[in-house]
Design an enzyme around this catalytic site. Sequence first.
Site, PDB file in Angstrom:
ATOM      1  N   ARG A 135       0.833  -1.211   0.000  1.00  0.00           N
ATOM      2  CA  ARG A 135       0.000   0.000   0.000  1.00  0.00           C
ATOM      3  C   ARG A 135       0.871   1.267   0.000  1.00  0.00           C
ATOM      4  O   ARG A 135       0.445   2.309  -0.502  1.00  0.00           O
ATOM      5  CB  ARG A 135      -0.952   0.016   1.209  1.00  0.00           C
ATOM      6  CG  ARG A 135      -1.821   1.265   1.198  1.00  0.00           C
ATOM      7  CD  ARG A 135      -3.018   1.210   2.106  1.00  0.00           C
ATOM      8  NE  ARG A 135      -3.808   2.421   1.917  1.00  0.00           N
ATOM      9  CZ  ARG A 135      -5.006   2.620   2.399  1.00  0.00           C
ATOM     10  NH1 ARG A 135      -5.591   1.683   3.118  1.00  0.00           N
ATOM     11  NH2 ARG A 135      -5.650   3.751   2.166  1.00  0.00           N
TER      12      ARG A 135
ATOM     13  N   HIS B 189       4.045  16.141   0.298  1.00  0.00           N
ATOM     14  CA  HIS B 189       3.588  16.571   1.628  1.00  0.00           C
ATOM     15  C   HIS B 189       4.552  17.595   2.225  1.00  0.00           C
ATOM     16  O   HIS B 189       4.133  18.532   2.922  1.00  0.00           O
ATOM     17  CB  HIS B 189       3.477  15.360   2.566  1.00  0.00           C
ATOM     18  CG  HIS B 189       2.210  14.564   2.378  1.00  0.00           C
ATOM     19  ND1 HIS B 189       1.986  13.364   3.012  1.00  0.00           N
ATOM     20  CD2 HIS B 189       1.092  14.810   1.644  1.00  0.00           C
ATOM     21  CE1 HIS B 189       0.783  12.900   2.682  1.00  0.00           C
ATOM     22  NE2 HIS B 189       0.231  13.756   1.853  1.00  0.00           N
TER      23      HIS B 189
HETATM   24  N1  LIG Z   1      -7.592   9.482   2.642  1.00  0.00           N
HETATM   25  C1  LIG Z   1      -6.889   9.324   1.531  1.00  0.00           C
HETATM   26  O1  LIG Z   1      -6.588   8.208   1.108  1.00  0.00           O
HETATM   27  C2  LIG Z   1      -6.506  10.541   0.740  1.00  0.00           C
HETATM   28  C3  LIG Z   1      -6.075  10.392  -0.587  1.00  0.00           C
HETATM   29  C4  LIG Z   1      -5.752  11.526  -1.313  1.00  0.00           C
HETATM   30  C5  LIG Z   1      -5.886  12.782  -0.734  1.00  0.00           C
HETATM   31  N2  LIG Z   1      -6.323  12.877   0.543  1.00  0.00           N
HETATM   32  C6  LIG Z   1      -6.554  14.199   1.147  1.00  0.00           C
HETATM   33  O2  LIG Z   1      -7.615  14.821   0.435  1.00  0.00           O
HETATM   34  C7  LIG Z   1      -7.494  16.228   0.588  1.00  0.00           C
HETATM   35  C8  LIG Z   1      -7.684  16.902  -0.750  1.00  0.00           C
HETATM   36  O3  LIG Z   1      -8.961  16.588  -1.235  1.00  0.00           O
HETATM   37  P1  LIG Z   1      -9.627  17.437  -2.403  1.00  0.00           P
HETATM   38  O4  LIG Z   1      -8.635  17.667  -3.454  1.00  0.00           O
HETATM   39  O5  LIG Z   1     -10.909  16.792  -2.712  1.00  0.00           O
HETATM   40  O6  LIG Z   1      -9.821  18.856  -1.711  1.00  0.00           O
HETATM   41  P2  LIG Z   1     -11.052  19.572  -0.962  1.00  0.00           P
HETATM   42  O7  LIG Z   1     -11.845  18.649  -0.180  1.00  0.00           O
HETATM   43  O8  LIG Z   1     -10.456  20.756  -0.293  1.00  0.00           O
HETATM   44  O9  LIG Z   1     -11.940  20.063  -2.185  1.00  0.00           O
HETATM   45  C9  LIG Z   1     -11.380  20.970  -3.097  1.00  0.00           C
HETATM   46  C10 LIG Z   1     -12.232  22.247  -3.248  1.00  0.00           C
HETATM   47  O10 LIG Z   1     -13.328  21.966  -4.096  1.00  0.00           O
HETATM   48  C11 LIG Z   1     -14.558  22.320  -3.462  1.00  0.00           C
HETATM   49  N3  LIG Z   1     -15.529  21.357  -3.965  1.00  0.00           N
HETATM   50  C12 LIG Z   1     -15.645  20.058  -3.642  1.00  0.00           C
HETATM   51  N4  LIG Z   1     -16.509  19.452  -4.451  1.00  0.00           N
HETATM   52  C13 LIG Z   1     -16.976  20.390  -5.301  1.00  0.00           C
HETATM   53  C14 LIG Z   1     -17.882  20.368  -6.383  1.00  0.00           C
HETATM   54  N5  LIG Z   1     -18.437  19.239  -6.810  1.00  0.00           N
HETATM   55  N6  LIG Z   1     -18.145  21.540  -7.019  1.00  0.00           N
HETATM   56  C15 LIG Z   1     -17.536  22.686  -6.638  1.00  0.00           C
HETATM   57  N7  LIG Z   1     -16.639  22.765  -5.640  1.00  0.00           N
HETATM   58  C16 LIG Z   1     -16.364  21.624  -4.992  1.00  0.00           C
HETATM   59  C17 LIG Z   1     -14.259  22.260  -1.999  1.00  0.00           C
HETATM   60  O11 LIG Z   1     -15.126  23.069  -1.264  1.00  0.00           O
HETATM   61  C18 LIG Z   1     -12.830  22.781  -1.962  1.00  0.00           C
HETATM   62  O12 LIG Z   1     -12.838  24.186  -2.015  1.00  0.00           O
HETATM   63  C19 LIG Z   1      -6.120  16.482   1.175  1.00  0.00           C
HETATM   64  O13 LIG Z   1      -6.268  16.804   2.535  1.00  0.00           O
HETATM   65  C20 LIG Z   1      -5.414  15.171   1.022  1.00  0.00           C
HETATM   66  O14 LIG Z   1      -4.436  14.974   2.006  1.00  0.00           O
HETATM   67  C21 LIG Z   1      -6.636  11.792   1.284  1.00  0.00           C
HETATM   68  O1  LIG Z   2      -4.464   5.505   0.370  1.00  0.00           O
HETATM   69  C1  LIG Z   2      -3.250   5.581   0.506  1.00  0.00           C
HETATM   70  O2  LIG Z   2      -2.592   4.697   1.059  1.00  0.00           O
HETATM   71  C2  LIG Z   2      -2.520   6.773   0.016  1.00  0.00           C
HETATM   72  O3  LIG Z   2      -1.348   6.937   0.317  1.00  0.00           O
HETATM   73  C3  LIG Z   2      -3.272   7.730  -0.839  1.00  0.00           C
HETATM   74  C4  LIG Z   2      -2.662   9.125  -0.882  1.00  0.00           C
HETATM   75  O4  LIG Z   2      -3.009   9.675  -2.156  1.00  0.00           O
HETATM   76  C5  LIG Z   2      -3.226  10.064   0.177  1.00  0.00           C
HETATM   77  O5  LIG Z   2      -2.774  11.373  -0.057  1.00  0.00           O
HETATM   78  C6  LIG Z   2      -3.004   9.659   1.605  1.00  0.00           C
HETATM   79  O6  LIG Z   2      -3.788  10.459   2.463  1.00  0.00           O
HETATM   80  C7  LIG Z   2      -1.589   9.816   2.049  1.00  0.00           C
HETATM   81  O7  LIG Z   2      -1.466   9.202   3.245  1.00  0.00           O
HETATM   82  P1  LIG Z   2      -0.263   9.379   4.246  1.00  0.00           P
HETATM   83  O8  LIG Z   2      -0.247   8.115   4.990  1.00  0.00           O
HETATM   84  O9  LIG Z   2       0.982   9.619   3.440  1.00  0.00           O
HETATM   85  O10 LIG Z   2      -0.577  10.547   5.088  1.00  0.00           O
END
Ligand SMILES: NC(=O)c1ccc[n+]([C@@H]2O[C@H](COP(=O)([O-])OP(=O)(O)OC[C@H]3O[C@@H](n4cnc5c(N)ncnc54)[C@H](O)[C@@H]3O)[C@@H](O)[C@H]2O)c1
Ligand SMILES: O=C(O)C(=O)C[C@@H](O)[C@H](O)[C@H](O)COP(=O)(O)O
Length: 372
Positions: free
Chosen positions: A246, A257
Amino acid sequence: MPAEILERVFVDLADRSYTISIGSDLIPSFAELASDHLQSDRLFIITDENVAPHYLSPLLESCAAAHLHVETVILPAGEQTKSFSQYESLINRLLSYKPSRKDCLVALGGGVIGDLVGYVASSLLRGLPFIQVPTTLLSQVDSSVGGKTGINTKYGKNLVGAFYQPEAVFIDINSLSTLPARETLAGYAEVVKYGLINDETFFSWLEENGPSLLKGDKDLMAQAISKSCQSKAQVVSEDEREGGKRALLNLGHTFGHAIEAACGYDGTLLHGEGVSIGMCLAFEASVHLGLCPQEEADRVARHLKACGMMTRAADVPHTLEADTLVNNMAQDKKIEAGEIVFVLAEGIGKSLLVKGPDSQIIKTTIMRSLKA
Ligand SMILES: NC(=O)c1ccc[n+]([C@@H]2O[C@H](COP(=O)([O-])OP(=O)(O)OC[C@H]3O[C@@H](n4cnc5c(N)ncnc54)[C@H](O)[C@@H]3O)[C@@H](O)[C@H]2O)c1
Ligand SMILES: O=C(O)C(=O)C[C@@H](O)[C@H](O)[C@H](O)COP(=O)(O)O
Ligand SMILES: [Zn+2]
């Protein structure tokens, strides 16, 4: 319009398994689609101020038609919402409604809402069910799948969180129609990531179709979302808690990051933009370490650039220092015995984990990328 499901992707995790439904008009049919996943008639919908005006009403209308009792919380948009203070305030707001452990949280929004709500779901009352309704490209192809939830701290990204899987994921591709172009592009970086990790054929397909997909071809977009969800579901099913493969999903993230943290989570640099630069850095570092041919790294940067993505640290509209980035990278979660495990590559579709590569080469690669 009735919901049209184009594809279902299964995330196979024993008793934590779930289905990702991908299609059109899923939000207006949410209550009907989600009914099998609800253990009570009470829902808490959490969204943000940009998403609410577009998608909250159809979701609420479907819940009202199904006689569900709903409370709604609308949070500020943006990365700063993934914080201790928003976590505390959301927990307190939900507790004020006297939730039970069978009530369900619904994350309606992008990765910020999904990560925060997932973490709240994992910890409130020691765990409530939650459903992901991702509305950004990034959240549809990546963050809503796999159960990584969490918030940022002053030390870096996602440093507090939990692995906690949703009950279901409903991807309504129509929601992308209102997404700003910059956000679509940022999400596209995570799509490209799947090709770079282990699927050269998918990367070639993106080279051919990425520009049309980004210009609004819905059919190509749906194909890219399905493919990305299948890729992620496969990896997560094999290694839910990142004991091994993963970590490959973190391609570009150690660098990305570090840059995001240096920019301060204020919208100067989006997560996907950091990932785009980070993937280019990972390929450049792989070249300098003698792992990967230069032409492969050039091909990666060429595609990202052709789509309008940032490919170098110098593209970031913020003054960055190599030492700050190296220092930030030391907070990476992939550290073993004091050494960072980097996701590097022998070529496109051939990523690998390398523990403690030559730190001078890593720093030199960053310094080159910082030069305009
Ligand atoms: N958990 C995971 O596996 C994982 C994977 C990748 C990224 N992430 C995290 O995800 C976050 C980024 O997510 P994101 O890129 O979705 O950003 P986000 O949630 O900030 O959304 C981006 C922007 O788009 C707006 N928005 C959302 N949907 C919309 C729509 N349909 N129409 C108009 N506006 C809309 C939001 O209000 C925001 O301003 C980061 O914190 C990143 O670390 C987590
Ligand atoms: O799902 C995962 O595993 C990922 O690493 C997906 C990434 O795109 C995502 O940004 C994730 O939140 C990163 O995790 P982190 O463990 O590096 O904080
Ligand atoms: Zn990511």
